[in-house]
Design a protein around this motif. Structure first.
Motif, short mmCIF file in Angstrom:
data_model
loop_
_atom_site.label_atom_id
_atom_site.label_comp_id
_atom_site.label_asym_id
_atom_site.label_seq_id
_atom_site.Cartn_x
_atom_site.Cartn_y
_atom_site.Cartn_z
N ALA A 79 9.89 1.37 13.20
CA ALA A 79 10.57 2.61 12.79
C ALA A 79 11.70 2.30 11.82
CB ALA A 79 11.10 3.34 14.03
N THR A 80 12.40 1.21 12.06
CA THR A 80 13.50 0.81 11.19
C THR A 80 12.99 0.40 9.81
OG1 THR A 80 14.80 0.10 13.11
CG2 THR A 80 15.47 -0.76 10.97
N ALA A 123 14.05 17.03 9.09
CA ALA A 123 12.86 17.86 9.36
C ALA A 123 13.08 19.29 8.90
CB ALA A 123 12.53 17.82 10.84
N GLU A 124 14.26 19.84 9.13
CA GLU A 124 14.54 21.22 8.72
C GLU A 124 14.56 21.33 7.20
OE1 GLU A 124 18.11 22.20 10.84
OE2 GLU A 124 16.98 22.92 12.59
N GLU A 125 15.08 20.30 6.52
CA GLU A 125 15.10 20.31 5.05
C GLU A 125 13.68 20.26 4.48
OE1 GLU A 125 17.50 16.93 4.15
OE2 GLU A 125 19.41 17.98 4.47
N GLU A 126 12.78 19.59 5.20
CA GLU A 126 11.40 19.42 4.73
C GLU A 126 10.44 20.47 5.31
OE1 GLU A 126 10.50 17.23 2.44
OE2 GLU A 126 12.55 16.45 2.29
N ASP A 127 10.97 21.40 6.09
CA ASP A 127 10.14 22.43 6.76
C ASP A 127 9.13 21.81 7.72
OD1 ASP A 127 11.53 24.40 5.42
OD2 ASP A 127 10.00 24.71 3.89
N HIS A 128 9.50 20.69 8.34
CA HIS A 128 8.67 20.07 9.36
C HIS A 128 9.14 20.59 10.72
CE1 HIS A 128 7.98 16.37 6.53
NE2 HIS A 128 7.36 17.46 6.12
N PHE A 129 8.77 21.82 11.02
CA PHE A 129 9.37 22.51 12.15
C PHE A 129 8.95 21.93 13.50
CE2 PHE A 129 9.40 25.85 8.79
CZ PHE A 129 10.77 25.84 8.59
N SER A 130 7.74 21.41 13.60
CA SER A 130 7.31 20.83 14.88
C SER A 130 8.11 19.57 15.19
CB SER A 130 5.81 20.54 14.88
OG SER A 130 5.48 19.59 13.89
N THR A 131 8.40 18.76 14.16
CA THR A 131 9.22 17.56 14.36
C THR A 131 10.64 17.94 14.75
OG1 THR A 131 7.90 16.33 12.75
CG2 THR A 131 10.05 15.42 13.30
N VAL A 149 7.47 10.86 6.33
CA VAL A 149 7.55 10.72 7.79
C VAL A 149 8.90 10.16 8.22
CG1 VAL A 149 5.06 10.50 8.09
CG2 VAL A 149 6.42 8.43 7.74
N LEU A 150 9.90 10.25 7.33
CA LEU A 150 11.22 9.72 7.66
C LEU A 150 11.81 10.41 8.88
CD1 LEU A 150 13.45 7.74 6.77
CD2 LEU A 150 14.38 9.58 5.35
N ASP A 151 11.63 11.71 8.99
CA ASP A 151 12.15 12.44 10.15
C ASP A 151 11.49 11.98 11.44
OD1 ASP A 151 9.75 13.50 9.23
OD2 ASP A 151 10.26 15.58 9.67
N ARG A 152 10.19 11.73 11.37
CA ARG A 152 9.47 11.27 12.55
C ARG A 152 9.88 9.85 12.93
NH1 ARG A 152 3.39 12.20 11.07
NH2 ARG A 152 3.09 11.21 13.11
N ALA A 153 10.23 9.03 11.95
CA ALA A 153 10.71 7.68 12.23
C ALA A 153 12.04 7.73 12.97
CB ALA A 153 10.84 6.88 10.94
N SER A 193 0.82 -1.21 0.00
CA SER A 193 0.00 0.00 0.00
C SER A 193 0.85 1.26 0.00
CB SER A 193 -0.90 0.00 1.24
OG SER A 193 -1.50 1.26 1.43
N GLY A 194 0.34 2.29 -0.65
CA GLY A 194 1.02 3.58 -0.64
C GLY A 194 0.99 4.26 0.71
N LEU A 195 0.19 3.72 1.63
CA LEU A 195 0.10 4.27 2.99
C LEU A 195 0.96 3.49 3.98
CD1 LEU A 195 -3.78 4.76 3.06
CD2 LEU A 195 -2.08 6.59 2.95
N LEU A 196 1.76 2.57 3.47
CA LEU A 196 2.46 1.63 4.35
C LEU A 196 3.43 2.33 5.30
CD1 LEU A 196 2.30 -1.38 4.79
CD2 LEU A 196 4.14 -1.68 3.12
N ASP A 197 4.15 3.33 4.82
CA ASP A 197 5.12 3.99 5.68
C ASP A 197 4.45 4.70 6.86
OD1 ASP A 197 4.03 5.78 3.84
OD2 ASP A 197 5.81 7.06 3.80
N VAL A 198 3.33 5.39 6.59
CA VAL A 198 2.65 6.08 7.69
C VAL A 198 1.98 5.08 8.63
CG1 VAL A 198 2.37 8.32 6.57
CG2 VAL A 198 0.67 6.53 6.18
N ALA A 199 1.51 3.97 8.08
CA ALA A 199 0.93 2.92 8.93
C ALA A 199 2.00 2.31 9.83
CB ALA A 199 0.27 1.85 8.08
N TYR A 200 3.19 2.10 9.31
CA TYR A 200 4.30 1.60 10.13
C TYR A 200 4.62 2.58 11.27
CZ TYR A 200 5.72 -2.13 6.83
OH TYR A 200 5.79 -3.26 6.05
N LEU A 201 4.63 3.87 10.95
CA LEU A 201 4.90 4.86 11.99
C LEU A 201 3.83 4.83 13.07
CD1 LEU A 201 6.73 7.20 12.97
CD2 LEU A 201 5.19 8.75 11.75
N ASP A 202 2.58 4.74 12.65
CA ASP A 202 1.48 4.68 13.62
C ASP A 202 1.59 3.43 14.49
OD1 ASP A 202 0.33 7.06 12.87
OD2 ASP A 202 -1.14 6.16 11.54
N ARG A 203 1.92 2.31 13.87
CA ARG A 203 2.02 1.07 14.66
C ARG A 203 3.19 1.16 15.63
NH1 ARG A 203 0.79 -1.65 17.83
NH2 ARG A 203 0.22 -3.87 17.88
#
Length: 202
Positions: A133-134, A177-185, A145-149, A101-111
């Motif tokens: 996460a790995t 996160a800084e490269e992607e402008d994900h400032f909260s992360t 969501v690589l930065d969050r992982a 699934s194209g949602l697999l990475d975010v599903a992995y992060l949620d799990r």
């Protein structure tokens, strides 16, 4: 409009359409999906959950089922309902992981997040969180969501007193996160870097 992120407009249009259509009908499937999904993406999690639950229940053959069932599980994490989210994510992964699934990475992060939140010395939640996460870090180098992982991996390592490993994970998370402008992360990882550095007397 939905997949272009026009969520406020989607809620307006779908909200007008839904009362005119029979609940569970093929015609109402799309408006109900768009309405519930838009609430999810707008962060209106309390409102979104009953709508997502309703869509999954009433449209079991929906062409949007993959997304809808994922949103249903992911939204529960925002409400800190870790156990129910875990069960729904496990069911989702059983179906859609083999399909890549194209949602697999975010599903992995949620799990991974659920495992970490529910971790105890008895259940190896930290180990399972690190495993998921790995999977993102090694299998999805272009993930949004690589930065969050990396940050979550740092959380697990910090929890296990692996402070040098956590430091590297947080530094990597901040850089991405800084490269992607994900400032909260970036801010969250930087905040966690403080106690990790202190533990190493840096």
């Amino acid at each position: 409009m939905f997949f272009n992120g026009e969520y406020e407009r989607c809620i307006e249009i779908a909200g007008d359409l839904r009362p005119k259509l029979a609940l569970g009908s093929k015609e109402r499937d799309l408006p109900d999906f768009v309405y519930s999904g838009s609430l999810y993406y707008l962060g209106r999690y309390q409102e979104a959950q009953p709508e997502l639950d309703s869509h999954v229940k009433n449209y079991q053959d929906s062409p949007y089922k993959e997304n809808s069932t994922y949103y249903q599980a992911s939204n529960l994490i925002k409400l800190y309902e870790w156990q129910r989210a875990s069960s729904l994510l496990d069911a989702w992964l059983k179906i859609y992981e083999p399909e890549k699934s194209g949602l697999l990475d975010v599903a992995y992060l949620d799990r991974a997040t659920c495992y970490f939140a529910l971790s105890t010395p008895q259940n190896d939640g930290n180990g399972k969180a690190l495993e998921y996460a790995t999977k993102i870090i090694e299998g999805f180098p272009q993930s949004t969501v690589l930065d969050r992982a990396h940050s979550l991996r740092g959380d697990v390592q910090q929890n296990d007193s692996n402070f040098s490993g956590a430091e590297q994970s947080y530094l990597t998370a901040i850089k991405i996160a800084e490269e992607e402008d994900h400032f909260s992360t970036a801010a969250s990882a930087l905040m966690q870097l403080v106690p990790v550095s202190a533990a190493q007397e840096k």
